[in-house]
Design a protein around this motif. Structure first.
Motif, PDB file in Angstrom:
ATOM      1  N   GLN A  11       0.629  -0.942  -0.155  1.00  0.00           N
ATOM      2  CA  GLN A  11      -0.106   0.170  -0.300  1.00  0.00           C
ATOM      3  C   GLN A  11       1.009   1.309  -0.242  1.00  0.00           C
ATOM      4  OE1 GLN A  11      -2.396  -0.180   3.737  1.00  0.00           O
ATOM      5  NE2 GLN A  11      -3.312  -2.165   2.574  1.00  0.00           N
ATOM      6  N   HIS A  12       2.239   0.835   0.397  1.00  0.00           N
ATOM      7  CA  HIS A  12       3.008   2.455   0.453  1.00  0.00           C
ATOM      8  C   HIS A  12       4.489   2.138  -0.508  1.00  0.00           C
ATOM      9  CE1 HIS A  12       0.792   1.814   4.142  1.00  0.00           C
ATOM     10  NE2 HIS A  12       1.118   3.972   4.403  1.00  0.00           N
ATOM     11  N   ILE A  13       3.876   1.505  -1.263  1.00  0.00           N
ATOM     12  CA  ILE A  13       4.652   1.668  -2.273  1.00  0.00           C
ATOM     13  C   ILE A  13       4.391   1.807  -4.168  1.00  0.00           C
ATOM     14  CG2 ILE A  13       6.534  -0.009  -1.248  1.00  0.00           C
ATOM     15  CD1 ILE A  13       5.391  -2.363  -3.218  1.00  0.00           C
ATOM     16  N   ASP A  14       4.591   1.804  -4.860  1.00  0.00           N
ATOM     17  CA  ASP A  14       4.347   2.274  -6.112  1.00  0.00           C
ATOM     18  C   ASP A  14       3.264   1.330  -6.591  1.00  0.00           C
ATOM     19  OD1 ASP A  14       5.614   4.790  -6.758  1.00  0.00           O
ATOM     20  OD2 ASP A  14       7.693   3.755  -7.850  1.00  0.00           O
ATOM     21  N   SER A  15       2.089   1.485  -7.197  1.00  0.00           N
ATOM     22  CA  SER A  15       1.116   0.318  -7.601  1.00  0.00           C
ATOM     23  C   SER A  15       1.411  -0.191  -9.026  1.00  0.00           C
ATOM     24  CB  SER A  15       0.126   1.542  -7.737  1.00  0.00           C
ATOM     25  OG  SER A  15       0.078   2.345  -9.168  1.00  0.00           O
ATOM     26  N   GLU A  16       1.219  -1.616  -8.889  1.00  0.00           N
ATOM     27  CA  GLU A  16       0.707  -1.923  -9.494  1.00  0.00           C
ATOM     28  C   GLU A  16       0.743  -2.332 -11.184  1.00  0.00           C
ATOM     29  OE1 GLU A  16       1.516  -7.381  -9.579  1.00  0.00           O
ATOM     30  OE2 GLU A  16      -0.480  -6.526  -9.062  1.00  0.00           O
ATOM     31  N   PRO A  17       1.135  -2.007 -12.453  1.00  0.00           N
ATOM     32  CA  PRO A  17       0.964  -1.626 -13.424  1.00  0.00           C
ATOM     33  C   PRO A  17      -0.214  -2.483 -13.440  1.00  0.00           C
ATOM     34  CG  PRO A  17       2.947  -1.611 -13.362  1.00  0.00           C
ATOM     35  CD  PRO A  17       3.304  -2.208 -12.550  1.00  0.00           C
ATOM     36  N   ASP A  18      -1.397  -2.377 -14.307  1.00  0.00           N
ATOM     37  CA  ASP A  18      -2.614  -3.307 -14.799  1.00  0.00           C
ATOM     38  C   ASP A  18      -1.583  -4.332 -15.773  1.00  0.00           C
ATOM     39  OD1 ASP A  18      -4.009  -1.202 -13.613  1.00  0.00           O
ATOM     40  OD2 ASP A  18      -4.913  -0.405 -15.780  1.00  0.00           O
ATOM     41  N   GLN A  19      -0.958  -3.920 -16.713  1.00  0.00           N
ATOM     42  CA  GLN A  19      -1.001  -5.017 -17.350  1.00  0.00           C
ATOM     43  C   GLN A  19      -0.565  -6.326 -16.961  1.00  0.00           C
ATOM     44  OE1 GLN A  19       1.699  -4.847 -20.686  1.00  0.00           O
ATOM     45  NE2 GLN A  19       1.661  -7.137 -21.250  1.00  0.00           N
ATOM     46  N   GLY A  66       6.687 -14.372 -17.572  1.00  0.00           N
ATOM     47  CA  GLY A  66       7.282 -13.274 -18.353  1.00  0.00           C
ATOM     48  C   GLY A  66       7.366 -11.631 -17.256  1.00  0.00           C
ATOM     49  N   TYR A  67       6.517 -12.209 -16.373  1.00  0.00           N
ATOM     50  CA  TYR A  67       6.783 -11.250 -15.190  1.00  0.00           C
ATOM     51  C   TYR A  67       7.886 -10.020 -15.051  1.00  0.00           C
ATOM     52  CZ  TYR A  67       3.978  -8.178 -11.173  1.00  0.00           C
ATOM     53  OH  TYR A  67       4.411  -6.954 -10.299  1.00  0.00           O
ATOM     54  N   SER A  68       8.965 -10.923 -14.303  1.00  0.00           N
ATOM     55  CA  SER A  68       9.614 -10.177 -14.392  1.00  0.00           C
ATOM     56  C   SER A  68      11.073  -9.068 -15.687  1.00  0.00           C
ATOM     57  CB  SER A  68      11.234 -10.785 -13.363  1.00  0.00           C
ATOM     58  OG  SER A  68      10.576 -12.069 -13.862  1.00  0.00           O
ATOM     59  N   ALA A  69      10.566 -10.128 -16.682  1.00  0.00           N
ATOM     60  CA  ALA A  69      11.275  -9.648 -17.637  1.00  0.00           C
ATOM     61  C   ALA A  69      10.457  -8.301 -18.024  1.00  0.00           C
ATOM     62  CB  ALA A  69      11.050 -10.383 -18.842  1.00  0.00           C
ATOM     63  N   LEU A  70       9.357  -8.270 -17.959  1.00  0.00           N
ATOM     64  CA  LEU A  70       8.480  -6.758 -18.083  1.00  0.00           C
ATOM     65  C   LEU A  70       8.606  -5.573 -17.275  1.00  0.00           C
ATOM     66  CD1 LEU A  70       5.214  -8.020 -19.439  1.00  0.00           C
ATOM     67  CD2 LEU A  70       6.983  -6.537 -20.485  1.00  0.00           C
ATOM     68  N   CYS A  71       9.266  -6.242 -15.922  1.00  0.00           N
ATOM     69  CA  CYS A  71       9.646  -5.458 -15.187  1.00  0.00           C
ATOM     70  C   CYS A  71      11.247  -5.024 -15.251  1.00  0.00           C
ATOM     71  CB  CYS A  71       9.782  -5.691 -13.746  1.00  0.00           C
ATOM     72  SG  CYS A  71       7.569  -6.618 -12.903  1.00  0.00           S
ATOM     73  N   LEU A  72      11.889  -5.974 -15.421  1.00  0.00           N
ATOM     74  CA  LEU A  72      13.483  -5.266 -16.108  1.00  0.00           C
ATOM     75  C   LEU A  72      13.524  -4.159 -17.017  1.00  0.00           C
ATOM     76  CD1 LEU A  72      15.078  -8.483 -15.755  1.00  0.00           C
ATOM     77  CD2 LEU A  72      15.457  -6.558 -14.031  1.00  0.00           C
ATOM     78  N   ALA A  73      12.454  -3.818 -18.156  1.00  0.00           N
ATOM     79  CA  ALA A  73      12.122  -3.513 -19.407  1.00  0.00           C
ATOM     80  C   ALA A  73      11.662  -2.388 -18.779  1.00  0.00           C
ATOM     81  CB  ALA A  73      11.534  -4.489 -20.509  1.00  0.00           C
ATOM     82  N   GLU A  74      11.078  -1.997 -17.889  1.00  0.00           N
ATOM     83  CA  GLU A  74      10.074  -1.411 -17.373  1.00  0.00           C
ATOM     84  C   GLU A  74      10.992  -0.814 -17.588  1.00  0.00           C
ATOM     85  OE1 GLU A  74       6.399   0.158 -14.660  1.00  0.00           O
ATOM     86  OE2 GLU A  74       6.778  -1.656 -14.885  1.00  0.00           O
ATOM     87  N   SER A 103       2.353  -5.650 -24.929  1.00  0.00           N
ATOM     88  CA  SER A 103       2.996  -4.505 -23.917  1.00  0.00           C
ATOM     89  C   SER A 103       3.719  -3.402 -24.839  1.00  0.00           C
ATOM     90  CB  SER A 103       4.152  -4.736 -22.879  1.00  0.00           C
ATOM     91  OG  SER A 103       4.839  -4.147 -22.299  1.00  0.00           O
ATOM     92  N   PRO A 104       3.909  -1.958 -24.914  1.00  0.00           N
ATOM     93  CA  PRO A 104       5.391  -1.827 -25.901  1.00  0.00           C
ATOM     94  C   PRO A 104       6.220  -1.888 -25.431  1.00  0.00           C
ATOM     95  CG  PRO A 104       3.929  -0.451 -23.808  1.00  0.00           C
ATOM     96  CD  PRO A 104       3.332  -1.325 -23.869  1.00  0.00           C
ATOM     97  N   LEU A 105       7.176  -2.264 -23.372  1.00  0.00           N
ATOM     98  CA  LEU A 105       7.685  -2.784 -23.304  1.00  0.00           C
ATOM     99  C   LEU A 105       8.539  -4.217 -24.600  1.00  0.00           C
ATOM    100  CD1 LEU A 105       7.462  -1.909 -20.148  1.00  0.00           C
ATOM    101  CD2 LEU A 105       8.385  -0.651 -21.270  1.00  0.00           C
ATOM    102  N   GLY A 106       7.492  -5.055 -24.797  1.00  0.00           N
ATOM    103  CA  GLY A 106       8.188  -6.249 -25.249  1.00  0.00           C
ATOM    104  C   GLY A 106       8.906  -5.734 -26.231  1.00  0.00           C
ATOM    105  N   GLU A 107       9.331  -4.527 -26.707  1.00  0.00           N
ATOM    106  CA  GLU A 107      10.299  -4.545 -28.011  1.00  0.00           C
ATOM    107  C   GLU A 107      11.479  -4.329 -27.478  1.00  0.00           C
ATOM    108  OE1 GLU A 107      10.120   0.895 -28.543  1.00  0.00           O
ATOM    109  OE2 GLU A 107       8.919  -0.513 -30.015  1.00  0.00           O
ATOM    110  N   HIS A 108      11.771  -3.917 -26.192  1.00  0.00           N
ATOM    111  CA  HIS A 108      13.327  -3.960 -25.379  1.00  0.00           C
ATOM    112  C   HIS A 108      13.085  -5.289 -25.265  1.00  0.00           C
ATOM    113  CE1 HIS A 108      13.490   0.235 -26.012  1.00  0.00           C
ATOM    114  NE2 HIS A 108      12.059   0.753 -25.744  1.00  0.00           N
ATOM    115  N   ILE A 109      12.407  -6.452 -25.150  1.00  0.00           N
ATOM    116  CA  ILE A 109      12.660  -7.495 -25.128  1.00  0.00           C
ATOM    117  C   ILE A 109      12.782  -8.907 -26.037  1.00  0.00           C
ATOM    118  CG2 ILE A 109      12.074  -9.706 -23.192  1.00  0.00           C
ATOM    119  CD1 ILE A 109       9.646  -7.547 -22.494  1.00  0.00           C
TER     120      ILE A 109
END
Length: 211
Positions: A11-19, A66-74, A103-109
Motif C-alpha cells: 500500500q506504500h510503494i508504487d502501484s502495480e501496473p494493470d498489465q 514473463g512478469y520479471s522480464a517486463l519489470c526489467l524492461a520497464e 506491452s510497448p515494453l515488448g520491443e525491448h525484450i
C-alpha cells in the motif's frame, strides 16, 4: 513476512501496473507453481534496480511467464537498451510472447527458448545486469558463465538464495536444489572479485557487484 505487514508495504510503494496485475492473475489461474512469478513487491524492486544501474544490456535466466522480464524492461532508460530473457519450458512460449506483444515494453525484450547454458554463448555483448532465477541446481554454472561477461561495476541479482530457509535447516535429506543454492552462496561469499549482500526479501535476493 507477516501478511498484514506485506499488505502494508504494497500500500506504500508504487502501484502495480494493470498489465502486470493481469499477467500475475493469469499466471495463478492457468499455470502450475504460480509462486515463481516475481509479483508486485519484487517487480517494483527490479524496476528500481534497473533505474539505478541504467543498463544497456540485461540478461535474465528464467522467464517463467514473463512478469520479471517486463519489470526489467520497464526500468530501462536508454531507448536502445535490451533485455534478453531465457526460458527452458517451451510450453510457456505462446503465453509469454502474447503478454510481451500486449506491452510497448515488448520491443525491448528478446525471448530465447532453450537451456540457458546453451543460449548464453549465443548472446553477444557484455552484460550490465544479470538476473538469475532459473534451475537452482545450476546456479553455480550460471554464475561461472556470466561473471566473465559482466562489465566491471555491473551487477548480478540472484533470486531464491534463502530457499525457504532450507539453507540453514535442511534436516537429514539434502535435496539437489538446496545443495545448488548452498554451493552458489558459498561460492559467491568466497569470491573476492565481487561485493555481495543478501536481502531477506521473499525467498532471498542476493545483490552482487563485480569490482
Amino acid at each position: 513476512m507477516e501478511e498484514d505487514l506485506h499488505d502494508y508495504i504494497l500500500q506504500h510503494i508504487d502501484s502495480e501496473p494493470d498489465q502486470l496485475a493481469r499477467l500475475d492473475r493469469e499466471t495463478h489461474l492457468y499455470h502450475l507453481r504460480p509462486r515463481m512469478c516475481s509479483g508486485h513487491l519484487q517487480g517494483r524492486l527490479l524496476k528500481m534496480f534497473v533505474r539505478m544501474i541504467n543498463p544497456r544490456l540485461v540478461l535474465e535466466l528464467g522467464t517463467f511467464t514473463g512478469y520479471s522480464a517486463l519489470c526489467l524492461a520497464e526500468g530501462l532508460l536508454d531507448d536502445n537498451a535490451m533485455v534478453h530473457t531465457i526460458e527452458i519450458d517451451d510450453e510457456l512460449e505462446d503465453f509469454i510472447r502474447d503478454h510481451f506483444a500486449r506491452s510497448p515494453l515488448g520491443e525491448h525484450i528478446t525471448l530465447h527458448i532453450g537451456d540457458a547454458c546453451q543460449v548464453i554463448p549465443e548472446i553477444e555483448g557484455d552484460f550490465d545486469l544479470v538476473f538469475i532465477d532459473a534451475n537452482k541446481r545450476h546456479y553455480v554454472d550460471y554464475y561461472r558463465m556470466v561473471l566473465p561477461r559482466v562489465r566491471p561495476g555491473g551487477f548480478i541479482i540472484a533470486d531464491n538464495t534463502l530457499w525457504d530457509g532450507k539453507v540453514v535447516d535442511w534436516g537429514k535429506k539434502l535435496d539437489d536444489q538446496t545443495r545448488g543454492i548452498l554451493e552458489f552462496n558459498d561460492l559467491v561469499a568466497a569470491d573476492s572479485n565481487v561485493e555481495k549482500v543478501i536481502l531477506p526479501l521473499r525467498d532471498g535476493l542476493t545483490i552482487i557487484r563485480k569490482k
